[in-house]
Motif scaffolding. Structure first.
Motif, PDB file in Angstrom:
ATOM      1  N   PRO A  97       0.846  -1.199   0.000  1.00 34.57           N
ATOM      2  CA  PRO A  97       0.000   0.000   0.000  1.00 34.57           C
ATOM      3  C   PRO A  97       0.879   1.246   0.000  1.00 34.57           C
ATOM      4  CG  PRO A  97      -0.755  -1.579   1.644  1.00 34.57           C
ATOM      5  CD  PRO A  97       0.562  -2.073   1.133  1.00 34.57           C
ATOM      6  N   THR A  98       0.544   2.181  -0.887  1.00 34.11           N
ATOM      7  CA  THR A  98       1.408   3.333  -1.148  1.00 34.11           C
ATOM      8  C   THR A  98       0.617   4.630  -1.126  1.00 34.11           C
ATOM      9  OG1 THR A  98       2.783   1.928  -2.566  1.00 34.11           O
ATOM     10  CG2 THR A  98       3.012   4.313  -2.864  1.00 34.11           C
ATOM     11  N   LEU A  99       1.194   5.648  -0.532  1.00 32.56           N
ATOM     12  CA  LEU A  99       0.662   6.993  -0.654  1.00 32.56           C
ATOM     13  C   LEU A  99       1.341   7.616  -1.865  1.00 32.56           C
ATOM     14  CD1 LEU A  99      -0.833   9.581   0.310  1.00 32.56           C
ATOM     15  CD2 LEU A  99       1.197  10.063   1.708  1.00 32.56           C
ATOM     16  N   ALA A 100       0.549   8.000  -2.856  1.00 36.76           N
ATOM     17  CA  ALA A 100       1.094   8.718  -4.009  1.00 36.76           C
ATOM     18  C   ALA A 100       1.050  10.202  -3.684  1.00 36.76           C
ATOM     19  CB  ALA A 100       0.285   8.412  -5.257  1.00 36.76           C
ATOM     20  N   LEU A 101       2.213  10.803  -3.496  1.00 36.15           N
ATOM     21  CA  LEU A 101       2.316  12.236  -3.254  1.00 36.15           C
ATOM     22  C   LEU A 101       2.167  12.913  -4.613  1.00 36.15           C
ATOM     23  CD1 LEU A 101       2.904  14.706  -1.511  1.00 36.15           C
ATOM     24  CD2 LEU A 101       5.334  14.189  -1.744  1.00 36.15           C
ATOM     25  N   LYS A 102       1.004  13.466  -4.861  1.00 36.75           N
ATOM     26  CA  LYS A 102       0.686  13.986  -6.194  1.00 36.75           C
ATOM     27  C   LYS A 102       1.221  15.397  -6.428  1.00 36.75           C
ATOM     28  CE  LYS A 102      -1.708  10.329  -7.467  1.00 36.75           C
ATOM     29  NZ  LYS A 102      -3.075  10.160  -7.833  1.00 36.75           N
ATOM     30  N   ARG A 118       8.180  20.169   6.465  1.00 36.00           N
ATOM     31  CA  ARG A 118       7.151  20.097   7.517  1.00 36.00           C
ATOM     32  C   ARG A 118       5.798  19.722   6.927  1.00 36.00           C
ATOM     33  NH1 ARG A 118       6.615  25.047  11.070  1.00 36.00           N
ATOM     34  NH2 ARG A 118       5.070  23.681  12.016  1.00 36.00           N
ATOM     35  N   ILE A 119       5.435  20.326   5.793  1.00 38.27           N
ATOM     36  CA  ILE A 119       4.164  20.003   5.132  1.00 38.27           C
ATOM     37  C   ILE A 119       4.182  18.544   4.686  1.00 38.27           C
ATOM     38  CG2 ILE A 119       2.761  20.464   3.090  1.00 38.27           C
ATOM     39  CD1 ILE A 119       3.585  23.449   3.403  1.00 38.27           C
ATOM     40  N   HIS A 120       5.269  18.119   4.064  1.00 44.68           N
ATOM     41  CA  HIS A 120       5.445  16.727   3.620  1.00 44.68           C
ATOM     42  C   HIS A 120       5.265  15.764   4.782  1.00 44.68           C
ATOM     43  CE1 HIS A 120       8.232  13.263   3.171  1.00 44.68           C
ATOM     44  NE2 HIS A 120       7.818  13.249   1.914  1.00 44.68           N
ATOM     45  N   ASP A 121       5.977  16.024   5.869  1.00 42.40           N
ATOM     46  CA  ASP A 121       5.935  15.116   7.017  1.00 42.40           C
ATOM     47  C   ASP A 121       4.544  15.075   7.653  1.00 42.40           C
ATOM     48  OD1 ASP A 121       8.585  14.612   6.479  1.00 42.40           O
ATOM     49  OD2 ASP A 121       9.351  15.632   8.257  1.00 42.40           O
ATOM     50  N   GLU A 122       3.856  16.198   7.662  1.00 43.11           N
ATOM     51  CA  GLU A 122       2.489  16.222   8.201  1.00 43.11           C
ATOM     52  C   GLU A 122       1.557  15.383   7.334  1.00 43.11           C
ATOM     53  OE1 GLU A 122      -0.432  17.069  10.962  1.00 43.11           O
ATOM     54  OE2 GLU A 122       1.701  17.495  11.091  1.00 43.11           O
ATOM     55  N   LEU A 123       1.750  15.436   6.018  1.00 43.13           N
ATOM     56  CA  LEU A 123       0.927  14.608   5.127  1.00 43.13           C
ATOM     57  C   LEU A 123       1.163  13.127   5.399  1.00 43.13           C
ATOM     58  CD1 LEU A 123      -1.084  14.505   2.725  1.00 43.13           C
ATOM     59  CD2 LEU A 123       0.912  14.424   1.226  1.00 43.13           C
ATOM     60  N   LEU A 124       2.402  12.750   5.680  1.00 46.10           N
ATOM     61  CA  LEU A 124       2.728  11.341   5.922  1.00 46.10           C
ATOM     62  C   LEU A 124       2.331  10.871   7.322  1.00 46.10           C
ATOM     63  CD1 LEU A 124       4.284  11.779   3.301  1.00 46.10           C
ATOM     64  CD2 LEU A 124       6.175  10.521   4.298  1.00 46.10           C
ATOM     65  N   ALA A 125       2.233  11.778   8.268  1.00 49.57           N
ATOM     66  CA  ALA A 125       1.940  11.409   9.661  1.00 49.57           C
ATOM     67  C   ALA A 125       0.581  10.723   9.763  1.00 49.57           C
ATOM     68  CB  ALA A 125       1.979  12.651  10.545  1.00 49.57           C
ATOM     69  N   GLN A 131       4.540   2.903   2.253  1.00 46.14           N
ATOM     70  CA  GLN A 131       5.534   3.691   1.533  1.00 46.14           C
ATOM     71  C   GLN A 131       4.857   4.872   0.857  1.00 46.14           C
ATOM     72  OE1 GLN A 131       7.201   0.906  -1.276  1.00 46.14           O
ATOM     73  NE2 GLN A 131       5.333   0.756  -2.458  1.00 46.14           N
ATOM     74  N   VAL A 132       5.680   5.819   0.441  1.00 45.77           N
ATOM     75  CA  VAL A 132       5.206   6.985  -0.292  1.00 45.77           C
ATOM     76  C   VAL A 132       5.997   7.070  -1.585  1.00 45.77           C
ATOM     77  CG1 VAL A 132       6.753   8.513   1.035  1.00 45.77           C
ATOM     78  CG2 VAL A 132       4.802   9.493  -0.196  1.00 45.77           C
ATOM     79  N   ALA A 133       5.291   7.417  -2.663  1.00 47.37           N
ATOM     80  CA  ALA A 133       5.916   7.538  -3.976  1.00 47.37           C
ATOM     81  C   ALA A 133       5.568   8.899  -4.569  1.00 47.37           C
ATOM     82  CB  ALA A 133       5.425   6.423  -4.899  1.00 47.37           C
ATOM     83  N   LEU A 134       6.467   9.414  -5.359  1.00 48.48           N
ATOM     84  CA  LEU A 134       6.228  10.668  -6.055  1.00 48.48           C
ATOM     85  C   LEU A 134       6.895  10.632  -7.415  1.00 48.48           C
ATOM     86  CD1 LEU A 134       9.132  12.335  -5.889  1.00 48.48           C
ATOM     87  CD2 LEU A 134       8.346  12.822  -3.593  1.00 48.48           C
ATOM     88  N   MET A 135       6.504  11.581  -8.240  1.00 46.20           N
ATOM     89  CA  MET A 135       7.125  11.763  -9.550  1.00 46.20           C
ATOM     90  C   MET A 135       7.754  13.144  -9.555  1.00 46.20           C
ATOM     91  SD  MET A 135       4.083  10.399 -12.005  1.00 46.20           S
ATOM     92  CE  MET A 135       3.334   8.796 -11.770  1.00 46.20           C
ATOM     93  N   VAL A 136       8.982  13.246 -10.053  1.00 44.69           N
ATOM     94  CA  VAL A 136       9.680  14.531 -10.071  1.00 44.69           C
ATOM     95  C   VAL A 136      10.345  14.741 -11.429  1.00 44.69           C
ATOM     96  CG1 VAL A 136      11.784  13.572  -9.044  1.00 44.69           C
ATOM     97  CG2 VAL A 136      11.321  16.019  -8.847  1.00 44.69           C
ATOM     98  N   ASN A 137      10.280  15.974 -11.887  1.00 46.58           N
ATOM     99  CA  ASN A 137      10.971  16.351 -13.102  1.00 46.58           C
ATOM    100  C   ASN A 137      12.459  16.456 -12.752  1.00 46.58           C
ATOM    101  OD1 ASN A 137      12.146  17.726 -15.262  1.00 46.58           O
ATOM    102  ND2 ASN A 137      10.370  19.033 -15.585  1.00 46.58           N
ATOM    103  N   PRO A 138      13.312  15.636 -13.378  1.00 43.03           N
ATOM    104  CA  PRO A 138      14.735  15.660 -13.012  1.00 43.03           C
ATOM    105  C   PRO A 138      15.406  17.004 -13.308  1.00 43.03           C
ATOM    106  CG  PRO A 138      14.388  14.298 -14.955  1.00 43.03           C
ATOM    107  CD  PRO A 138      13.027  14.686 -14.443  1.00 43.03           C
ATOM    108  N   LEU A 177       7.822   6.334   7.582  1.00 39.97           N
ATOM    109  CA  LEU A 177       8.354   6.008   8.905  1.00 39.97           C
ATOM    110  C   LEU A 177       7.363   6.486   9.952  1.00 39.97           C
ATOM    111  CD1 LEU A 177      11.924   7.327   8.135  1.00 39.97           C
ATOM    112  CD2 LEU A 177      11.088   4.994   7.898  1.00 39.97           C
ATOM    113  N   SER A 178       7.016   5.597  10.891  1.00 36.48           N
ATOM    114  CA  SER A 178       6.077   6.021  11.918  1.00 36.48           C
ATOM    115  C   SER A 178       6.784   6.543  13.133  1.00 36.48           C
ATOM    116  CB  SER A 178       5.144   4.909  12.302  1.00 36.48           C
ATOM    117  OG  SER A 178       5.658   3.645  12.072  1.00 36.48           O
TER     118      SER A 178
END
Length: 178
Positions: A97-102, A118-125, A131-138, A177-178
């Motif tokens: 199971p994955t959180l897709a950080l859109k 801080r915003i990222h970590d609050e979303l994951l809390a 796990q969390v996955a994202l897509m990034v423009n290199p 990470l919890s």
């Protein structure tokens, strides 16, 4: 800078939608002329993503002014998100199971201050995904954005071009990470 307030939004209400679009428009201002980054394209993605399972957004405020955001939703094995990859993604990754950080973005004045993290970590809390996955423009920020995600523990696992209008992106994953 005063204390940053983080607000969690488990659904997309009209005021939350307006705030996300307002901040997005400022964060992505230099790119808004590109079809994939146009405000209308973002609004369409936001509406679609908010209807998907596990949607949640976090908006950061400084003295009542929205300064940044992140949102995502749950993806599971067999989700179309995984099928768009350039190469097959190993089952041990897609089966979890994955959180897709859109989306994640912070207005210029607050970049480099730790607000994005801080915003990222609050979303994951408190998320139940493993796990969390994202897509990034290199190329984003001359590679600094992808490097920042690596510093946050993300590892590249694949590549994707989500739409014909989108640039090629790197798919990155890390444990929650919890």
């Amino acid at each position: 800078m005063t204390d940053i307030e983080l607000r969690i939004h488990p659904r997309l209400t009209a005021p939350v939608r307006r705030t996300l679009i307002e901040v997005y428009s400022d964060v992505r201002a230099p790119l808004l002329h590109l079809p994939n980054y146009a405000v209308t394209a973002f609004a369409g993605r936001l509406d679609r993503h908010s209807s998907e399972p596990g949607f949640e957004a976090v908006i950061g405020y400084d003295a009542g002014q929205p300064i940044g955001y992140a949102y995502g939703n749950t993806i599971e094995h067999g989700d179309p998100w995984w099928s768009r990859m350039s190469r097959p993604t190993p089952g041990q990754i897609t089966a979890r199971p994955t959180l897709a950080l859109k989306e994640i973005g912070v207005r210029t004045r607050w970049r480099g201050t730790g607000v994005a993290r801080r915003i990222h970590d609050e979303l994951l809390a408190g998320r139940s995904e493993e796990q969390v996955a994202l897509m990034v423009n290199p190329a984003a920020g001359d590679g600094k954005v992808a490097a920042l995600y690596q510093a946050w523990g993300y590892e590249p696992v694949n590549e994707v071009r989500p739409t014909p209008e989108a640039p090629p992106l790197i798919v990155m994953i890390r444990p929650i990470l919890s």
